[in-house]
Design an enzyme around this catalytic site. Structure first.
Site, PDB file in Angstrom:
ATOM      1  N   ASN A 103      -5.911  27.618 -55.287  1.00 42.69           N
ATOM      2  CA  ASN A 103      -6.844  27.527 -54.168  1.00 42.69           C
ATOM      3  C   ASN A 103      -8.171  28.107 -54.642  1.00 42.69           C
ATOM      4  O   ASN A 103      -8.321  29.316 -54.718  1.00 42.69           O
ATOM      5  CB  ASN A 103      -6.274  28.335 -52.978  1.00 42.69           C
ATOM      6  N   TRP A 104      -9.096  27.215 -54.953  1.00 38.05           N
ATOM      7  CA  TRP A 104     -10.371  27.676 -55.533  1.00 38.05           C
ATOM      8  C   TRP A 104     -11.277  28.321 -54.495  1.00 38.05           C
ATOM      9  O   TRP A 104     -12.299  28.891 -54.838  1.00 38.05           O
ATOM     10  CB  TRP A 104     -11.095  26.503 -56.202  1.00 38.05           C
ATOM     11  N   LYS A 105     -10.946  28.155 -53.226  1.00 41.52           N
ATOM     12  CA  LYS A 105     -11.789  28.670 -52.130  1.00 41.52           C
ATOM     13  C   LYS A 105     -13.225  28.154 -52.321  1.00 41.52           C
ATOM     14  O   LYS A 105     -13.403  27.068 -52.854  1.00 41.52           O
ATOM     15  CB  LYS A 105     -11.707  30.203 -52.074  1.00 41.52           C
ATOM     16  N   GLU A 117      -7.717  33.123 -44.338  1.00 40.05           N
ATOM     17  CA  GLU A 117      -9.180  33.230 -44.193  1.00 40.05           C
ATOM     18  C   GLU A 117      -9.670  32.320 -43.075  1.00 40.05           C
ATOM     19  O   GLU A 117     -10.593  32.665 -42.338  1.00 40.05           O
ATOM     20  CB  GLU A 117      -9.855  32.903 -45.540  1.00 40.05           C
ATOM     21  N   GLU A 161       1.823  34.348 -47.554  1.00 42.02           N
ATOM     22  CA  GLU A 161       0.721  35.113 -48.133  1.00 42.02           C
ATOM     23  C   GLU A 161       0.421  36.327 -47.252  1.00 42.02           C
ATOM     24  O   GLU A 161      -0.313  36.207 -46.267  1.00 42.02           O
ATOM     25  CB  GLU A 161      -0.538  34.246 -48.227  1.00 42.02           C
ATOM     26  N   SER A 165      -2.694  37.886 -54.858  1.00 40.42           N
ATOM     27  CA  SER A 165      -2.911  38.613 -56.114  1.00 40.42           C
ATOM     28  C   SER A 165      -1.866  38.298 -57.184  1.00 40.42           C
ATOM     29  O   SER A 165      -1.459  39.170 -57.942  1.00 40.42           O
ATOM     30  CB  SER A 165      -2.996  40.118 -55.854  1.00 40.42           C
ATOM     31  N   GLY A 205      -5.189  32.254 -55.734  1.00 45.45           N
ATOM     32  CA  GLY A 205      -6.626  32.272 -55.466  1.00 45.45           C
ATOM     33  C   GLY A 205      -7.405  32.621 -56.725  1.00 45.45           C
ATOM     34  O   GLY A 205      -7.599  31.794 -57.610  1.00 45.45           O
ATOM     35  N   GLY A 206      -7.814  33.871 -56.815  1.00 43.84           N
ATOM     36  CA  GLY A 206      -8.681  34.331 -57.909  1.00 43.84           C
ATOM     37  C   GLY A 206      -8.245  33.885 -59.296  1.00 43.84           C
ATOM     38  O   GLY A 206      -9.072  33.406 -60.095  1.00 43.84           O
TER      39      GLY A 206
HETATM   40  P1  PGA Z   1      -5.555  35.641 -54.398  1.00 40.99           P
HETATM   41  O1  PGA Z   1      -5.629  34.605 -53.167  1.00 40.99           O
HETATM   42  O2  PGA Z   1      -4.631  35.034 -55.409  1.00 40.99           O
HETATM   43  O3  PGA Z   1      -6.966  35.736 -54.871  1.00 40.99           O
HETATM   44  O4  PGA Z   1      -5.034  36.919 -53.834  1.00 40.99           O
HETATM   45  C1  PGA Z   1      -4.497  33.896 -52.746  1.00 40.99           C
HETATM   46  C2  PGA Z   1      -4.861  32.974 -51.617  1.00 40.99           C
HETATM   47  O5  PGA Z   1      -5.709  33.337 -50.794  1.00 40.99           O
HETATM   48  O6  PGA Z   1      -4.327  31.857 -51.511  1.00 40.99           O
END
Ligand code: PGA
Length: 252
Positions: free
Chosen positions: A9-11, A98, A168, A213, A234-235
């Site tokens: 998920n690149w956001k 989010e 999550e 994370s 995510g990150g």
């Molecule tokens: P993160 O995000 O891996 O940066 O904690 C996960 C997500 O929001 O899907």
């Protein structure tokens, strides 16, 4: 056997240049993966670029959101499932924390987005999870159950035969604080039991991803848990080597 799935998920990250580089690096490494299904979820505006770059690969594309209305029309700022299909999307994330927290998405709206994804032939990745406050109050299971039940109420349990759930915990997203493998496993097992109460077959086939994370260094211990079928990343999905390390952990 449930096929493992790792979705990035690149956001709201990336530029044309950084995405071209990331995909270039990823493609080389992804070719040697055997079993795991790999998905990237870019911002909408880069979908065409990503579709082009991934053409001859097995890496799939997902969206980060989807309009809750299946029909085209007067929905300013929204993107429909049909449009996502046209740009090669196979999956659609719905109900990311989010979106729930920053944009006020209710369980009911998330359920409608889930329905819209299915109506367009996309596989929804339904995100669920509790805040730190809710965990400390001991109501994690109630929160997750409520989030899932809203979708079951609208779409029925059979819909989960063609869906993915991502657990999550909100307190683990982007914070560097990962749930322990056992903490994650406990909630994953709860989710599977909740689904099994309605349909054991659907529960058995349902892929439940962990997110929060996940990194190359902690992926293997998470993926080793019996009810964790992959990750929503995510990150770490913005760095090819980290993301590939996670994919490899899910692959073995
Ligand atoms: P993160 O995000 O891996 O940066 O904690 C996960 C997500 O929001 O899907």
């Amino acid at each position: 056997m449930r096929r493992p799935l790792v979705a990035g998920n690149w956001k709201m990250n990336g530029t044309k240049a950084s995405i071209a580089q990331l995909l270039g690096e990823m493609k080389a490494g992804a070719a040697s993966l055997q079993q795991v299904e790999v998905v990237v979820c870019p911002p909408f505006v880069y979908l065409a670029d990503v579709q082009g770059a991934l053409q001859d690969t097995t890496v799939l594309i997902g969206s980060q959101n989807i309009c809750d209305s299946a029909a085209a029309g007067a929905f300013t700022g929204e993107v429909s499932g049909e449009m996502l299909q046209e740009f090669g999307c196979r999956y659609a994330i719905v109900g990311h924390s989010e979106r729930r927290a920053l944009y006020g998405e209710s369980d009911e709206l998330v359920a409608r987005r889930f329905a819209a994804a299915r109506a367009a032939g996309l596989i929804p990745i339904l995100c669920v999870g509790e805040t730190l406050e809710e965990r400390e109050q001991g109501i994690t299971e109630q929160v997750v159950a409520r989030q899932i039940d809203a979708v079951v109420a609208l779409e029925g349990i059979a819909a989960f035969a063609q869906a993915v759930i991502a657990y999550e915990p909100v307190w683990a997203i982007g914070t560097g604080k990962t749930a322990t493998p056992q903490q994650a496993q406990d909630v994953h097992a709860f989710i599977r039991r909740r689904i099994a109460e309605r349909d054991a077959g659907v529960a058995d086939g349902l892929r439940i991803l962990y997110g929060g994370s996940v990194k190359g260094s902690n992926a293997a211990e998470l993926m080793a848990m019996s009810d964790i079928d992959g990750g929503l990343i995510g990150g770490a999905s913005l760095k090819a080597d980290e993301f590939l390390a996670i994919c490899k952990a899910a692959d073995s």
